[in-house]
Structure formats: C-alpha cells, structure tokens
Design a protein around this motif. Structure first.
Motif, PDB file in Angstrom:
ATOM      1  N   ARG A  13       0.839  -1.207   0.000  1.00  0.00           N
ATOM      2  CA  ARG A  13       0.000   0.000   0.000  1.00  0.00           C
ATOM      3  C   ARG A  13       0.874   1.258   0.000  1.00  0.00           C
ATOM      4  N   GLU A  17       0.893   4.217  -2.820  1.00  0.00           N
ATOM      5  CA  GLU A  17       0.639   5.630  -2.516  1.00  0.00           C
ATOM      6  C   GLU A  17       1.776   6.510  -3.015  1.00  0.00           C
ATOM      7  N   ARG A  20       1.489   6.849  -6.739  1.00  0.00           N
ATOM      8  CA  ARG A  20       0.385   7.716  -7.133  1.00  0.00           C
ATOM      9  C   ARG A  20       0.652   9.174  -6.785  1.00  0.00           C
ATOM     10  N   ALA A  21       1.244   9.411  -5.606  1.00  0.00           N
ATOM     11  CA  ALA A  21       1.450  10.785  -5.152  1.00  0.00           C
ATOM     12  C   ALA A  21       2.729  11.405  -5.694  1.00  0.00           C
ATOM     13  N   ALA A  27       2.521  11.052   0.224  1.00  0.00           N
ATOM     14  CA  ALA A  27       1.999   9.699   0.421  1.00  0.00           C
ATOM     15  C   ALA A  27       1.853   9.340   1.893  1.00  0.00           C
ATOM     16  N   ARG A  30      -1.450   9.922   3.980  1.00  0.00           N
ATOM     17  CA  ARG A  30      -2.599   9.129   3.536  1.00  0.00           C
ATOM     18  C   ARG A  30      -2.668   7.786   4.253  1.00  0.00           C
ATOM     19  N   LEU A  31      -1.519   7.353   4.794  1.00  0.00           N
ATOM     20  CA  LEU A  31      -1.473   6.083   5.509  1.00  0.00           C
ATOM     21  C   LEU A  31      -1.232   6.281   7.004  1.00  0.00           C
ATOM     22  N   LEU A 137     -13.474  12.390  -5.338  1.00  0.00           N
ATOM     23  CA  LEU A 137     -12.956  11.214  -4.660  1.00  0.00           C
ATOM     24  C   LEU A 137     -13.471   9.945  -5.338  1.00  0.00           C
ATOM     25  N   GLU A 143     -12.405   5.799  -1.386  1.00  0.00           N
ATOM     26  CA  GLU A 143     -11.979   7.070  -0.808  1.00  0.00           C
ATOM     27  C   GLU A 143     -13.179   7.747  -0.157  1.00  0.00           C
TER      28      GLU A 143
END
Length: 294
Positions: A13, A17, A20-21, A27, A30-31, A137, A143
């Motif tokens: 994960r 992220e 993607r980021a 990133a 987001r986690l 989203l 999301e």
C-alpha cells in the motif's frame, strides 16, 4: 524477486501511494505515517525485493523498470482488496459504523451539515466523516462511501440518482450598486464581476456573465463560492451565487429577465454498498430532508 519473499500488504500500500502521489511527503499522511517512517519502510521494502523501485529526482519519485513491473501486480492486489472490503462492508447489518461523505465545500456547509447532524442524532452509533472538498474522490477505491457532485457519474459499478437542482442568482452589495450602478440591458462597461477562477471558467454561470455583460471586468476569481460571497458582501462586484448562499447574506438579489443557469447535483455510491443498512438509511434521510429545488 526470490520466490521465498513474503511481502507485507501495508508495504505494498505504501508503494502504491508513493507511485500515485510522487513524493513521500504526500503519500505518508494518507497512511497515517510520518515522512521519515515512510522512507524507512520504503528502503526496507527495496532491500527485501532486491531492487530500487523508485528513482529519486528533484521533482519527486519516478518508478524504475522494477517499480513499473511491481506496480501492475500491486494495483491488481489493491483492486482485489478493495472489492473484498466493499463486499464485506455491503453485507454489514445494523445502523452503526462509519460513513465517508464527499461533496464541495459550500454544498457541505450550506446544504448537507444540518441533515447529517440530524441523522447522527437519530442514529448515535453511526459516525459521519464529511469531506468538504472540490476533488472527485474515487468510489471504486473507497476514498468515500457516498459522493455528491455536480455531474453524473461514469462507470457501471456506480449506483446514482439526481439529488437536487441548485438555483443561482445575481447579487450585489448595496454599497456596490450605490457606487457603480447597474443596468441589466447594458454591456456591463464600468462594472466589476466576481466569478469562478480560470480553471473553472467553462462553468455555465461564468459563461452567462461573460455573455450578458461582455465589457465588465473581473474583480476577483476564486474556486470557492464562500470566498466569492464574502467579496460580494464587501462590495467588490456582481456575483452569481447559489440562492442558498446569497439569500442568507446582506445582498441585493438583482432582477434579470434570464436567470443564471442552475446546476443538478448527483448522488452516487458503489453498487457493492447497496445493501449497507446505514448507507441506505442515510440516502433516504438526505433525499427526504433536502428539497428537490434549492
């Protein structure tokens, strides 16, 4: 990668992220991680797989060839995990648990907050997370569980319906009218306009302003309806605002022979959640609480 390597899903994960980021700093939150912690975990993952997954550049992280290969598998893993999560959540019974709702800032503030508060009072075991943001989203990635936005959804897995229609009006502060005057049939010369920013310049109300008063100049442009409304109250210019905002402010609603165009609001959620009791109850509550025409 050795066949004996066992990857931790949390590390996969994190890899996704970052891909993607593009940066650790974007990133990590987001986690729920700090940037140093995310960096350590990424280095440990690269050590585990025996390859650099990203090229570090001044503009962010770029996938290496090994990272590109891993991304294909990681995305499939994420899709499977999200599908399982939605399926399990959709089978949940009872009015308890959380729901993430996403809509624009002004629509959240002026339309959704009161009925959402009433819903949580009636169902104290349900927690609503309201994300007031203009971003779209992703329902597929969970999301958000429920999204309200100003255009229909695309995709066969989305259950959607038209939620309401927002009326708009042309407003000005009395102080602005005293200083500038206003003639509906004129070209707008000498008048100042408040409107959406250039990135959203194709919206119908901006085109309506340009067409009606082509010689008026822009005083302020913003992607925030709240900011536009405040500037209008301060006398900065004429503004097209949602009636639900403008009618509640010390502004003059100007009479025009052709009202500014309204906008439809659409409600959508993933079909895997259609049997989720708390989501069904919330949708029914919002439909009953919010008028068909605002």
């Amino acid at each position: 990668m050795s066949p004996s390597i066992r990857l931790d899903w949390d590390d996969v994960r994190l890899f996704l992220e970052i891909a993607r980021a593009g940066t650790l700093s974007a990133a990590a939150p987001r986690l729920g991680l700090t940037q140093p912690s995310a960096g350590r975990r990424l280095r440990a993952l690269e050590t585990l797989v025996g390859a650099s997954l990203f090229q570090r550049t001044s503009k962010g992280f770029r996938l290496t060839d090994e990272g590109e290969a891993m991304l294909l598998h990681a995305e499939r893993m994420a899709e499977d995990a999200q599908a399982l999560e939605r399926k399990l959540l959709g089978q949940a019974r009872g009015l308890e648990g959380g729901l993430r709702i996403s809509s624009s800032d002004w629509f959240s503030n002026h339309v959704l907050t009161d009925p959402l508060a009433d819903f949580t009072r009636a169902h104290p075991k349900v927690t609503i997370e309201l994300i007031a943001d203009w971003r779209m989203l992703d329902l597929e990635r969970r999301e958000a569980d429920l999204v309200l936005r100003f255009r229909p959804f695309v995709g066969p897995d989305i259950v959607q319906r038209r939620f309401t229609t927002v009326r708009y009006g042309l407003y000005a502060a009395q102080a602005y009218l005293d200083g500038h005057g206003w003639i509906e049939g004129g070209t707008g010369e000498g008048n100042r306009l408040i409107a959406m920013d250039e990135a959203l310049g194709e919206l119908a109300d901006v085109e309506w302003l340009r067409r009606r008063w082509p010689e008026a100049s822009f005083a302020l442009r913003s992607n925030s309806r709240e900011a536009q409304a405040r500037a209008c109250v301060r006398g900065a210019g004429l503004a097209v605002l949602p009636r639900v905002i403008g009618d509640a402010l010390p502004l003059v609603l100007l009479e025009v022979d052709e009202a500014p165009p309204g906008r439809e609001v659409w409600l959508g959620y993933h079909r895997d959640l259609k049997h989720l009791a708390r989501l069904r109850a919330l949708v029914d509550h919002l439909v009953a609480a919010v008028p068909d025409l605002l």
